[in-house]
Write an enzyme that holds these catalytic residues in place. Structure first.
Site, PDB file in Angstrom:
ATOM      1  N   PHE A 135       0.452  -1.145  -0.051  1.00  0.00           N
ATOM      2  CA  PHE A 135       0.333  -0.014  -0.292  1.00  0.00           C
ATOM      3  C   PHE A 135       1.349   1.520   0.221  1.00  0.00           C
ATOM      4  O   PHE A 135      -0.034   2.850  -0.296  1.00  0.00           O
ATOM      5  CB  PHE A 135      -0.811   0.066   1.596  1.00  0.00           C
ATOM      6  CG  PHE A 135      -0.187   0.342   2.526  1.00  0.00           C
ATOM      7  CD1 PHE A 135       0.070   1.370   3.336  1.00  0.00           C
ATOM      8  CD2 PHE A 135      -0.056  -0.900   3.290  1.00  0.00           C
ATOM      9  CE1 PHE A 135       0.497   1.151   4.653  1.00  0.00           C
ATOM     10  CE2 PHE A 135       0.786  -1.030   4.673  1.00  0.00           C
ATOM     11  CZ  PHE A 135       0.900   0.045   5.464  1.00  0.00           C
ATOM     12  N   ALA A 136       1.828   1.366   0.011  1.00  0.00           N
ATOM     13  CA  ALA A 136       3.123   2.198   0.067  1.00  0.00           C
ATOM     14  C   ALA A 136       4.391   1.729  -0.118  1.00  0.00           C
ATOM     15  O   ALA A 136       4.768   0.561   0.073  1.00  0.00           O
ATOM     16  CB  ALA A 136       3.429   3.208   1.251  1.00  0.00           C
ATOM     17  N   SER A 137       4.651   3.208  -0.045  1.00  0.00           N
ATOM     18  CA  SER A 137       6.560   2.268  -0.414  1.00  0.00           C
ATOM     19  C   SER A 137       7.294   3.761  -0.343  1.00  0.00           C
ATOM     20  O   SER A 137       7.171   4.895  -0.954  1.00  0.00           O
ATOM     21  CB  SER A 137       6.983   2.330  -2.030  1.00  0.00           C
ATOM     22  OG  SER A 137       6.762   2.948  -3.339  1.00  0.00           O
ATOM     23  N   GLY A 138       9.173   3.539  -0.326  1.00  0.00           N
ATOM     24  CA  GLY A 138      10.090   5.060  -0.109  1.00  0.00           C
ATOM     25  C   GLY A 138      11.248   4.302  -1.237  1.00  0.00           C
ATOM     26  O   GLY A 138      10.989   3.500  -2.069  1.00  0.00           O
TER      27      GLY A 138
ATOM     28  N   SER B  86      12.380   1.086   0.652  1.00  0.00           N
ATOM     29  CA  SER B  86      11.009   0.072   1.462  1.00  0.00           C
ATOM     30  C   SER B  86       9.932   0.210   1.094  1.00  0.00           C
ATOM     31  O   SER B  86       9.705   1.079  -0.107  1.00  0.00           O
ATOM     32  CB  SER B  86      11.241   0.859   3.095  1.00  0.00           C
ATOM     33  OG  SER B  86      10.591   2.766   3.046  1.00  0.00           O
ATOM     34  N   ARG B  87       9.217  -0.599   1.021  1.00  0.00           N
ATOM     35  CA  ARG B  87       7.925  -0.829   0.915  1.00  0.00           C
ATOM     36  C   ARG B  87       7.160  -1.471   1.857  1.00  0.00           C
ATOM     37  O   ARG B  87       7.834  -2.483   3.109  1.00  0.00           O
ATOM     38  CB  ARG B  87       7.915  -2.151   0.180  1.00  0.00           C
ATOM     39  CG  ARG B  87       8.548  -1.868  -1.775  1.00  0.00           C
ATOM     40  CD  ARG B  87       8.374  -3.396  -2.421  1.00  0.00           C
ATOM     41  NE  ARG B  87       9.471  -3.919  -1.943  1.00  0.00           N
ATOM     42  CZ  ARG B  87       9.651  -5.320  -2.127  1.00  0.00           C
ATOM     43  NH1 ARG B  87       8.348  -5.509  -3.725  1.00  0.00           N
ATOM     44  NH2 ARG B  87      10.306  -6.632  -1.877  1.00  0.00           N
TER      45      ARG B  87
ATOM     46  N   LYS C 131       6.649  -3.409   6.967  1.00  0.00           N
ATOM     47  CA  LYS C 131       7.842  -2.499   6.197  1.00  0.00           C
ATOM     48  C   LYS C 131       8.705  -4.129   6.291  1.00  0.00           C
ATOM     49  O   LYS C 131       9.579  -4.485   7.020  1.00  0.00           O
ATOM     50  CB  LYS C 131       8.285  -0.874   6.888  1.00  0.00           C
ATOM     51  CG  LYS C 131       9.756  -0.411   6.117  1.00  0.00           C
ATOM     52  CD  LYS C 131       9.357   1.010   6.675  1.00  0.00           C
ATOM     53  CE  LYS C 131       9.962   1.127   8.179  1.00  0.00           C
ATOM     54  NZ  LYS C 131      10.223   2.289   8.530  1.00  0.00           N
TER      55      LYS C 131
ATOM     56  N   ASP D 168      11.972  14.151  11.457  1.00  0.00           N
ATOM     57  CA  ASP D 168      11.415  13.836  10.224  1.00  0.00           C
ATOM     58  C   ASP D 168       9.403  14.719  10.426  1.00  0.00           C
ATOM     59  O   ASP D 168       8.838  13.770  10.000  1.00  0.00           O
ATOM     60  CB  ASP D 168      11.479  12.480   9.056  1.00  0.00           C
ATOM     61  CG  ASP D 168      11.643  12.751   8.558  1.00  0.00           C
ATOM     62  OD1 ASP D 168      11.156  13.745   7.404  1.00  0.00           O
ATOM     63  OD2 ASP D 168      11.051  11.163   7.730  1.00  0.00           O
TER      64      ASP D 168
END
Length: 282
Positions: free
Chosen positions: A66-69, A72-73, A87, A188
């Site tokens: 549902f998300a990624s960086g 990372s996923r 994660k 952050d």
């Protein structure tokens, strides 16, 4: 049905919710990295904390991404019949980028050891972690309400009722106060790192670049996100928890106005404007 991208699938060795796994899964991590945090009690405690929070991988099922960086996923998951967020942090191949590999290793170790210390209504809850070759895994409670960024985007710059602004702001402030009382600086804070649970309670998340306050100035790294970063961090000056307060102020600004200072500038231009106290008429 269109084929899935490899990025939509969990790493090899993790059972999927989409199909029965035929893989033999080691239920414990083979060995935790002996990476030390730079200094302080965590140097001794980190391996023990990591071992204590290691999950039983035979009870972990991975759902959809549902998300990624950048490195990372994030996947939906189920652990011991409870919904979780998983994660995965993938390290570079052996010898490909030793500096990046060491940095990700250190961030993973720091994130787990810090989250293990935090228990508060307005801070995301750690469920566990695991380590298998080239992949680190951090498992937290799943927050179904989405991010503050997604919430603000849906508003399309409409004004929030004051009661809602105050409610969200107090949740974030209480979470930050607790984090700071534990001697931690998040570094952050931004709308993407504020998530809501099913009851619309806001929680501070993503401690990948957090640090103990007394060691922040010894780390020599450049964490955070430019647009929300305090001037002293840009300038590499000594700093502490007040950098989170500065970032929180920008989050409040966006909550109230629906926009950010220097919004039409790039993040680097905005950083330059903040450092040089450039005045922009709104």
């Amino acid at each position: 049905m269109s084929p899935r991208s490899p990025d939509d699938s969990p790493p090899l060795g993790f059972a999927s919710l989409r199909a029965p796994s035929k893989l033999k899964i080691n239920t414990r991590a083979s060995s935790w990295p002996r990476t030390n945090l730079d200094s302080g009690p965590a140097r001794v405690a980190a391996p023990e904390i990591l071992e204590r929070w290691t999950v039983d991988r035979s009870e972990l099922l991975i759902g959809h991404r549902f998300a990624s960086g950048a490195y990372s996923r994030l996947f939906h998951g189920i652990y011991k019949d409870q919904p979780v967020a998983v994660k995965f942090i993938r390290q570079p191949d052996d010898g490909e980028d030793d500096e990046l590999s060491a940095k990700l290793d250190k961030q993973f170790t720091s994130e787990v050891t810090i989250l293990a210390r935090l228990q508060h209504r307005n801070v995301i809850k750690l469920v566990g972690a695991c380590n298998c070759p080239t992949v680190f895994c951090v498992i937290t409670e799943f927050l179904s309400g989405g991010s503050l960024r997604a919430f603000l985007r849906k508003l399309e710059r409409e004004t929030l009722p004051l009661e809602k602004v105050i409610s969200i702001a107090l949740d974030i402030a209480r979470g930050l106060e607790y984090i700071h009382l534990q001697g931690i600086v998040h570094r952050d804070i931004k709308p993407e790192n504020i998530l809501f649970d099913g009851e619309f309670c806001a929680k501070v998340v993503d401690f990948g670049v957090a640090c103990e306050e007394k060691y922040c100035n010894l780390l020599g790294d450049d964490p955070g996100t430019y647009r929300w970063m305090a001037p002293e961090m840009y300038k590499h000056k000594p700093y502490g928890r007040k950098v989170d307060v500065y970032s929180f102020g920008l989050v409040l600004w966006e909550l109230v106005t629906g926009s950010l200072p220097y919004q039409d500038m790039t993040p680097l231009q905005a950083a330059f404007a903040v450092v040089n106290k450039v005045c922009v008429l709104f």
